[in-house]
Design an enzyme around this catalytic site. Sequence first.
Site, mmCIF file in Angstrom:
data_model
loop_
_atom_site.group_PDB
_atom_site.id
_atom_site.type_symbol
_atom_site.label_atom_id
_atom_site.label_comp_id
_atom_site.label_asym_id
_atom_site.label_seq_id
_atom_site.Cartn_x
_atom_site.Cartn_y
_atom_site.Cartn_z
ATOM 1 N N GLU A 7 2.539 -6.877 -9.103
ATOM 2 C CA GLU A 7 1.277 -6.884 -8.362
ATOM 3 C C GLU A 7 1.326 -7.923 -7.253
ATOM 4 O OE1 GLU A 7 -1.879 -7.622 -11.104
ATOM 5 O OE2 GLU A 7 -1.249 -5.999 -12.431
ATOM 6 N N GLY B 113 4.153 -14.042 -13.336
ATOM 7 C CA GLY B 113 5.387 -14.794 -13.576
ATOM 8 C C GLY B 113 5.242 -16.288 -13.390
ATOM 9 N N GLU B 114 6.285 -17.003 -13.800
ATOM 10 C CA GLU B 114 6.301 -18.460 -13.697
ATOM 11 C C GLU B 114 7.325 -18.859 -12.628
ATOM 12 O OE1 GLU B 114 4.682 -21.258 -14.609
ATOM 13 O OE2 GLU B 114 6.290 -22.209 -13.465
ATOM 14 N N CYS C 198 -4.045 -14.624 -20.643
ATOM 15 C CA CYS C 198 -3.480 -14.013 -19.433
ATOM 16 C C CYS C 198 -2.918 -12.626 -19.724
ATOM 17 C CB CYS C 198 -2.388 -14.916 -18.867
ATOM 18 S SG CYS C 198 -1.532 -14.212 -17.456
ATOM 19 N N SER D 58 -1.429 -25.296 -13.819
ATOM 20 C CA SER D 58 -2.406 -24.568 -14.645
ATOM 21 C C SER D 58 -2.603 -25.348 -15.931
ATOM 22 C CB SER D 58 -1.892 -23.163 -14.935
ATOM 23 O OG SER D 58 -1.679 -22.489 -13.721
ATOM 24 N N LEU D 59 -3.599 -26.203 -15.940
ATOM 25 C CA LEU D 59 -3.766 -27.113 -17.081
ATOM 26 C C LEU D 59 -4.603 -26.473 -18.190
ATOM 27 C CD1 LEU D 59 -2.768 -30.078 -17.590
ATOM 28 C CD2 LEU D 59 -5.192 -30.647 -17.470
ATOM 29 N N CYS E 278 -1.125 -13.412 -2.327
ATOM 30 C CA CYS E 278 -0.822 -13.934 -3.662
ATOM 31 C C CYS E 278 0.303 -13.063 -4.219
ATOM 32 C CB CYS E 278 -2.071 -13.838 -4.541
ATOM 33 S SG CYS E 278 -1.760 -14.363 -6.243
ATOM 34 N N CYS F 189 0.516 -17.205 -21.873
ATOM 35 C CA CYS F 189 -0.753 -17.924 -22.039
ATOM 36 C C CYS F 189 -1.730 -16.983 -22.740
ATOM 37 C CB CYS F 189 -1.295 -18.356 -20.684
ATOM 38 S SG CYS F 189 -0.213 -19.554 -19.864
ATOM 39 N N CYS G 231 -4.630 -11.751 -12.965
ATOM 40 C CA CYS G 231 -3.197 -11.624 -13.084
ATOM 41 C C CYS G 231 -2.731 -10.569 -14.100
ATOM 42 C CB CYS G 231 -2.766 -13.021 -13.502
ATOM 43 S SG CYS G 231 -1.095 -13.337 -13.705
ATOM 44 N N CYS H 217 5.974 -12.056 -17.681
ATOM 45 C CA CYS H 217 6.052 -13.523 -17.734
ATOM 46 C C CYS H 217 6.407 -13.954 -19.148
ATOM 47 C CB CYS H 217 4.707 -14.129 -17.336
ATOM 48 S SG CYS H 217 4.729 -15.936 -17.241
ATOM 49 N N ASN I 197 -11.332 -14.914 -16.451
ATOM 50 C CA ASN I 197 -11.467 -13.470 -16.314
ATOM 51 C C ASN I 197 -11.254 -12.842 -17.677
ATOM 52 O OD1 ASN I 197 -11.810 -11.935 -13.895
ATOM 53 N ND2 ASN I 197 -9.988 -12.944 -13.080
ATOM 54 N N SER J 97 2.261 -22.406 -8.036
ATOM 55 C CA SER J 97 1.476 -22.703 -9.230
ATOM 56 C C SER J 97 2.370 -22.614 -10.459
ATOM 57 C CB SER J 97 0.334 -21.683 -9.339
ATOM 58 O OG SER J 97 -0.461 -21.960 -10.461
HETATM 59 N N1 SAH Z 1 2.725 -19.017 -14.111
HETATM 60 C C1 SAH Z 1 2.061 -19.708 -13.049
HETATM 61 C C2 SAH Z 1 1.520 -18.823 -11.928
HETATM 62 C C3 SAH Z 1 0.868 -17.497 -12.270
HETATM 63 S S1 SAH Z 1 -0.749 -17.409 -12.978
HETATM 64 C C4 SAH Z 1 0.952 -20.569 -13.601
HETATM 65 O O1 SAH Z 1 0.722 -20.533 -14.798
HETATM 66 O O2 SAH Z 1 0.353 -21.328 -12.852
HETATM 67 C C5 SAH Z 1 -1.891 -17.830 -11.740
HETATM 68 C C6 SAH Z 1 -3.134 -18.535 -12.277
HETATM 69 O O3 SAH Z 1 -4.039 -17.608 -12.918
HETATM 70 C C7 SAH Z 1 -2.801 -19.579 -13.335
HETATM 71 O O4 SAH Z 1 -3.551 -20.736 -13.092
HETATM 72 C C8 SAH Z 1 -3.236 -18.890 -14.619
HETATM 73 O O5 SAH Z 1 -3.460 -19.810 -15.627
HETATM 74 C C9 SAH Z 1 -4.469 -18.145 -14.142
HETATM 75 N N2 SAH Z 1 -4.941 -17.082 -15.031
HETATM 76 C C10 SAH Z 1 -4.231 -16.202 -15.736
HETATM 77 N N3 SAH Z 1 -5.038 -15.384 -16.443
HETATM 78 C C11 SAH Z 1 -6.303 -15.745 -16.144
HETATM 79 C C12 SAH Z 1 -7.590 -15.285 -16.561
HETATM 80 N N4 SAH Z 1 -7.708 -14.284 -17.422
HETATM 81 N N5 SAH Z 1 -8.692 -15.899 -16.039
HETATM 82 C C13 SAH Z 1 -8.560 -16.919 -15.156
HETATM 83 N N6 SAH Z 1 -7.380 -17.400 -14.739
HETATM 84 C C14 SAH Z 1 -6.264 -16.828 -15.233
#
Ligand code: SAH
Length: 359
Positions: free
Chosen positions: A98, A172-173, A125, A227-228, A111, A122, A346, A118, A303, A204
Amino acid sequence: MSEDRTRLLNLYEYTRSELTELLSEWGQPAYRAEQLWQWLYEHLAADFAEMTNLPRQLRDHLARHAAIQPLRVLEELVSRDQLTRKYLLELPDGETIESVLMLYERRRTACISTQVGCPIRCDFCATGKSGFRRNLTAGEIVAQVIYIARAARPFAPADARPLTNVVYMGMGEPLLNLDAVLKSLRILTDPKGFNMGDRHITISTAGVVPGILRLAEEPMQVRLAISLHAPTDELRDKLVPLNRRYPIAQVRQALQTYFEHTGRRITIEYALIKEVNDHRAQAAELAQLFAGLPVHVNLIPVNPVEDSPYRPSPPSRVKVFVEELERHHIPCSVRLRRGLDVQAGCGQLRSRHLTPTAS
Ligand code: SAH
């Protein structure tokens, strides 16, 4: 399948000097490579036939052996407000990714994805839930930017560049595919080509500490977002499983090093999940964690994704969280939840396309 797209060279894999080398192997002088480079990155050409200052023979050779549109669009979703456009793109080997175009008042941001799926998984995600397939190549990363730049052109003022910003925040990371990411940066920032300023690029990461440290050593000073999503290891272990490998203290230390090398303020991404990470006390912990390091906290109500218990924090709780951060003098902003109707969270569009048999 009637055609094999994998046999075509993806021209976006090449740096300018590599392209010069390739064309020299084809018996072409260096200035031809410069011309081709301009077609690729200044004119964003989508067809070799446009390249009228190249000899016919070279254009034919390119058309037979090389791809100028290595990505094929399978679906385009436009949000109701028209400001978010999401593309499901097929790679030459049939995998899908995407990419998103986000239009703001003055910015036009791409983006882009760095991996198919990935490995980080998380808990909130959609990309992580679909598993990991493979890394993207540098050329596949660059091709997305060019694809989105072409899509952005109608929205750019006549004298402006089609894209103002690129964020590596798709699927992805990025720091687990750092070689390809760094090569894509070299191509995209080439002053004779696409010429994207490094300050307009954000990477990110979920917190890959060795990657952050390597990035800190790079001459290219892109912006870094982390992404904390949680202020303590106990909670972050659950939300971002990578935390078990690189706990918060190590990430904090790596960010300090990044700041010392680059002088750049760091962005902290924090998805607000109702009654999970949105308590006032957690805002205070977050503030304490980053005392003394210039950061900007981006808050975004999570989301909701399928099969996930997490709900977005309601505005009243977001407000309290913001108040607490501000009380501690931590700059923050609440990001608009954009593109919900195009599943711009994402990985959500791709998930819908994957058949149940796909592993
Ligand atoms: N792997 C990298 C970049 C991709 S994700 C990272 O973790 O930063 C891009 C951003 O979207 C990250 O901050 C991730 O934590 C966030 N994200 C993923 N799923 C989400 C969701 N359901 N709601 C809000 N943010 C989300």
